[in-house]
Motif scaffolding. Structure first.
Motif, PDB file in Angstrom:
ATOM      1  N   ARG A 143      37.254  31.617  47.367  1.00 54.34           N
ATOM      2  CA  ARG A 143      36.946  33.023  47.105  1.00 54.34           C
ATOM      3  C   ARG A 143      36.291  33.200  45.746  1.00 54.34           C
ATOM      4  O   ARG A 143      35.308  33.935  45.596  1.00 54.34           O
ATOM      5  CB  ARG A 143      38.220  33.868  47.190  1.00 54.34           C
ATOM      6  N   LEU A 144      36.832  32.501  44.747  1.00 53.13           N
ATOM      7  CA  LEU A 144      36.285  32.615  43.404  1.00 53.13           C
ATOM      8  C   LEU A 144      34.893  31.998  43.322  1.00 53.13           C
ATOM      9  O   LEU A 144      33.991  32.560  42.691  1.00 53.13           O
ATOM     10  CB  LEU A 144      37.222  31.937  42.399  1.00 53.13           C
ATOM     11  N   THR A 145      34.704  30.857  43.968  1.00 50.20           N
ATOM     12  CA  THR A 145      33.391  30.207  43.968  1.00 50.20           C
ATOM     13  C   THR A 145      32.342  31.110  44.573  1.00 50.20           C
ATOM     14  O   THR A 145      31.214  31.230  44.059  1.00 50.20           O
ATOM     15  CB  THR A 145      33.458  28.880  44.748  1.00 50.20           C
ATOM     16  N   LYS A 146      32.694  31.783  45.668  1.00 45.14           N
ATOM     17  CA  LYS A 146      31.765  32.702  46.326  1.00 45.14           C
ATOM     18  C   LYS A 146      31.397  33.847  45.386  1.00 45.14           C
ATOM     19  O   LYS A 146      30.231  34.255  45.296  1.00 45.14           O
ATOM     20  CB  LYS A 146      32.394  33.249  47.607  1.00 45.14           C
ATOM     21  N   LEU A 147      32.381  34.390  44.677  1.00 50.74           N
ATOM     22  CA  LEU A 147      32.113  35.477  43.740  1.00 50.74           C
ATOM     23  C   LEU A 147      31.156  35.020  42.643  1.00 50.74           C
ATOM     24  O   LEU A 147      30.184  35.721  42.324  1.00 50.74           O
ATOM     25  CB  LEU A 147      33.418  35.955  43.099  1.00 50.74           C
ATOM     26  N   LEU A 148      31.417  33.859  42.072  1.00 49.61           N
ATOM     27  CA  LEU A 148      30.587  33.362  40.979  1.00 49.61           C
ATOM     28  C   LEU A 148      29.144  33.168  41.424  1.00 49.61           C
ATOM     29  O   LEU A 148      28.207  33.394  40.651  1.00 49.61           O
ATOM     30  CB  LEU A 148      31.159  32.049  40.440  1.00 49.61           C
ATOM     31  N   GLN A 149      28.958  32.770  42.667  1.00 52.28           N
ATOM     32  CA  GLN A 149      27.611  32.578  43.191  1.00 52.28           C
ATOM     33  C   GLN A 149      26.888  33.905  43.402  1.00 52.28           C
ATOM     34  O   GLN A 149      25.656  33.967  43.380  1.00 52.28           O
ATOM     35  CB  GLN A 149      27.665  31.810  44.518  1.00 52.28           C
ATOM     36  N   PHE A 162      45.199  23.724  39.141  1.00 52.06           N
ATOM     37  CA  PHE A 162      44.358  24.778  39.723  1.00 52.06           C
ATOM     38  C   PHE A 162      43.785  25.665  38.612  1.00 52.06           C
ATOM     39  O   PHE A 162      42.582  25.930  38.575  1.00 52.06           O
ATOM     40  CB  PHE A 162      45.179  25.600  40.706  1.00 52.06           C
ATOM     41  N   TYR A 163      44.643  26.101  37.698  1.00 53.26           N
ATOM     42  CA  TYR A 163      44.167  26.953  36.608  1.00 53.26           C
ATOM     43  C   TYR A 163      43.166  26.213  35.720  1.00 53.26           C
ATOM     44  O   TYR A 163      42.141  26.782  35.310  1.00 53.26           O
ATOM     45  CB  TYR A 163      45.346  27.449  35.770  1.00 53.26           C
ATOM     46  N   ASP A 164      43.438  24.947  35.421  1.00 52.80           N
ATOM     47  CA  ASP A 164      42.516  24.162  34.600  1.00 52.80           C
ATOM     48  C   ASP A 164      41.145  24.056  35.259  1.00 52.80           C
ATOM     49  O   ASP A 164      40.105  24.221  34.603  1.00 52.80           O
ATOM     50  CB  ASP A 164      43.078  22.756  34.366  1.00 52.80           C
ATOM     51  N   ALA A 165      41.145  23.781  36.568  1.00 53.28           N
ATOM     52  CA  ALA A 165      39.885  23.638  37.297  1.00 53.28           C
ATOM     53  C   ALA A 165      39.133  24.964  37.363  1.00 53.28           C
ATOM     54  O   ALA A 165      37.903  25.006  37.202  1.00 53.28           O
ATOM     55  CB  ALA A 165      40.162  23.113  38.714  1.00 53.28           C
ATOM     56  N   VAL A 166      39.862  26.048  37.591  1.00 49.26           N
ATOM     57  CA  VAL A 166      39.235  27.371  37.660  1.00 49.26           C
ATOM     58  C   VAL A 166      38.591  27.731  36.323  1.00 49.26           C
ATOM     59  O   VAL A 166      37.456  28.234  36.272  1.00 49.26           O
ATOM     60  CB  VAL A 166      40.274  28.440  38.056  1.00 49.26           C
ATOM     61  N   ILE A 167      39.307  27.486  35.238  1.00 49.26           N
ATOM     62  CA  ILE A 167      38.779  27.816  33.905  1.00 49.26           C
ATOM     63  C   ILE A 167      37.478  27.070  33.639  1.00 49.26           C
ATOM     64  O   ILE A 167      36.492  27.656  33.177  1.00 49.26           O
ATOM     65  CB  ILE A 167      39.835  27.505  32.825  1.00 49.26           C
ATOM     66  N   ASN A 170      35.421  25.819  35.867  1.00 43.15           N
ATOM     67  CA  ASN A 170      34.419  26.287  36.829  1.00 43.15           C
ATOM     68  C   ASN A 170      33.804  27.608  36.382  1.00 43.15           C
ATOM     69  O   ASN A 170      32.578  27.788  36.410  1.00 43.15           O
ATOM     70  CB  ASN A 170      35.067  26.444  38.207  1.00 43.15           C
ATOM     71  N   VAL A 171      34.651  28.550  35.972  1.00 42.68           N
ATOM     72  CA  VAL A 171      34.160  29.858  35.538  1.00 42.68           C
ATOM     73  C   VAL A 171      33.357  29.725  34.243  1.00 42.68           C
ATOM     74  O   VAL A 171      32.296  30.342  34.090  1.00 42.68           O
ATOM     75  CB  VAL A 171      35.327  30.853  35.355  1.00 42.68           C
ATOM     76  N   SER A 203      32.662  28.456  23.324  1.00 46.15           N
ATOM     77  CA  SER A 203      32.828  29.916  23.337  1.00 46.15           C
ATOM     78  C   SER A 203      33.100  30.419  24.742  1.00 46.15           C
ATOM     79  O   SER A 203      33.927  31.320  24.947  1.00 46.15           O
ATOM     80  CB  SER A 203      31.569  30.594  22.784  1.00 46.15           C
ATOM     81  N   LEU A 204      32.425  29.831  25.722  1.00 45.13           N
ATOM     82  CA  LEU A 204      32.606  30.270  27.107  1.00 45.13           C
ATOM     83  C   LEU A 204      33.996  29.880  27.618  1.00 45.13           C
ATOM     84  O   LEU A 204      34.628  30.647  28.350  1.00 45.13           O
ATOM     85  CB  LEU A 204      31.515  29.667  27.992  1.00 45.13           C
ATOM     86  N   ARG A 205      34.479  28.707  27.234  1.00 44.22           N
ATOM     87  CA  ARG A 205      35.825  28.302  27.639  1.00 44.22           C
ATOM     88  C   ARG A 205      36.865  29.229  27.017  1.00 44.22           C
ATOM     89  O   ARG A 205      37.818  29.647  27.683  1.00 44.22           O
ATOM     90  CB  ARG A 205      36.094  26.858  27.241  1.00 44.22           C
ATOM     91  N   GLU A 206      36.694  29.564  25.749  1.00 40.97           N
ATOM     92  CA  GLU A 206      37.608  30.505  25.101  1.00 40.97           C
ATOM     93  C   GLU A 206      37.580  31.863  25.808  1.00 40.97           C
ATOM     94  O   GLU A 206      38.623  32.509  25.968  1.00 40.97           O
ATOM     95  CB  GLU A 206      37.230  30.672  23.628  1.00 40.97           C
ATOM     96  N   THR A 207      36.397  32.258  26.223  1.00 39.56           N
ATOM     97  CA  THR A 207      36.249  33.526  26.943  1.00 39.56           C
ATOM     98  C   THR A 207      37.063  33.519  28.225  1.00 39.56           C
ATOM     99  O   THR A 207      37.755  34.491  28.547  1.00 39.56           O
ATOM    100  CB  THR A 207      34.764  33.770  27.291  1.00 39.56           C
ATOM    101  N   VAL A 208      37.006  32.411  28.947  1.00 41.55           N
ATOM    102  CA  VAL A 208      37.702  32.335  30.232  1.00 41.55           C
ATOM    103  C   VAL A 208      39.210  32.246  30.034  1.00 41.55           C
ATOM    104  O   VAL A 208      39.978  32.788  30.844  1.00 41.55           O
ATOM    105  CB  VAL A 208      37.183  31.151  31.077  1.00 41.55           C
TER     106      VAL A 208
END
Length: 220
Positions: free
Chosen positions: A92-98, A148-153, A155-156, A171-176
């Motif tokens: 679901r998250l991958t679809k949203l990001l796309q 799961f949380y590590d992988a999601v972070i 990925n996002v 900076s992007l990792r800190e954002t996530v």
């Protein structure tokens, strides 16, 4: 019968056996999926306290013995359920990001808004609160959820490069990380009560602005 006839008939028998085995395998996979999806429903309606293999078997329309054939213990079933849920929410998250529309310039607002609304929905609130309870009782499940949380972070953060091409990955990792904390907090504060003194819409707007600033490296 001469051996040559017996040998000619042998491959046909093997083919039939292979076909039968494949059919049984497909049926087994279908039953396994039915059980896991039924387990998801039981977890949502009865919670971890009411989660039993008998309740799942009844929801799936199977005998307890048939369920035990596929999952020997309740713990095995719970672990399969967690794997299923992690894959489901990851997709679901991958679809949203796309689908983020970076041309509109409000990609961060889109991301925060979608995650907020998804996380505060009744289904997700119920599912993840129960998962947290289960994780406290099973180290394998706890590690799976942490992974799961590590992988999601990651990925996002990688996907945010489309929105902030000039920003560092740090900076992007800190954002996530901050985004994850905000979204998880939304489940606690707004998941069961949306009429808080500060409206959801206001928090979403503030969060989007702050997260955008962090992503651009404006807050150090």
């Amino acid at each position: 019968m001469p051996n040559k006839y017996r040998n000619l008939s042998q491959p046909a028998r093997h083919k039939g056996e292979a076909s039968g085995a494949a059919s049984q395998s497909r049926a087994s996979r279908a039953t396994t999926r039915l059980i896991v999806e039924s387990a998801h429903g039981v977890l949502l309606t009865k919670g971890y306290a009411g989660f039993t293999t008998r309740a799942v078997a009844e929801a799936a329309g199977l005998s307890p013995g048939n369920l035990v054939y596929h999952f020997k213990t309740k713990q095995d079933l719970l672990r399969a359920l967690v794997t299923y849920l992690i894959e489901f929410y990851s997709c679901r998250l991958t679809k949203l990001l796309q689908e983020l529309d970076i041309e509109k310039g409000d990609g961060m607002d889109q991301l925060v808004r979608y995650l907020w609304m998804d996380t505060t929905s009744e289904e997700v609130v119920r599912a993840f609160r129960e998962l947290w309870v289960i994780a406290l009782k099973d180290a394998v499940i706890k590690n799976a959820i942490d992974d799961f949380y590590d992988a999601v972070i990651e990925n996002v953060a990688d996907s945010l490069k489309r929105l902030y091409p000039n920003s560092s990955f740090e900076s992007l990792r800190e954002t996530v990380y901050l985004l994850t904390m905000i979204i998880e907090g939304s489940s606690v504060l707004y998941g069961t009560r949306s009429d808080r003194k500060v409206p959801e819409e206001r928090i979403i707007k503030i969060a989007s602005q702050v997260l955008g600033a962090v992503a651009r490296g404006e807050i150090r």
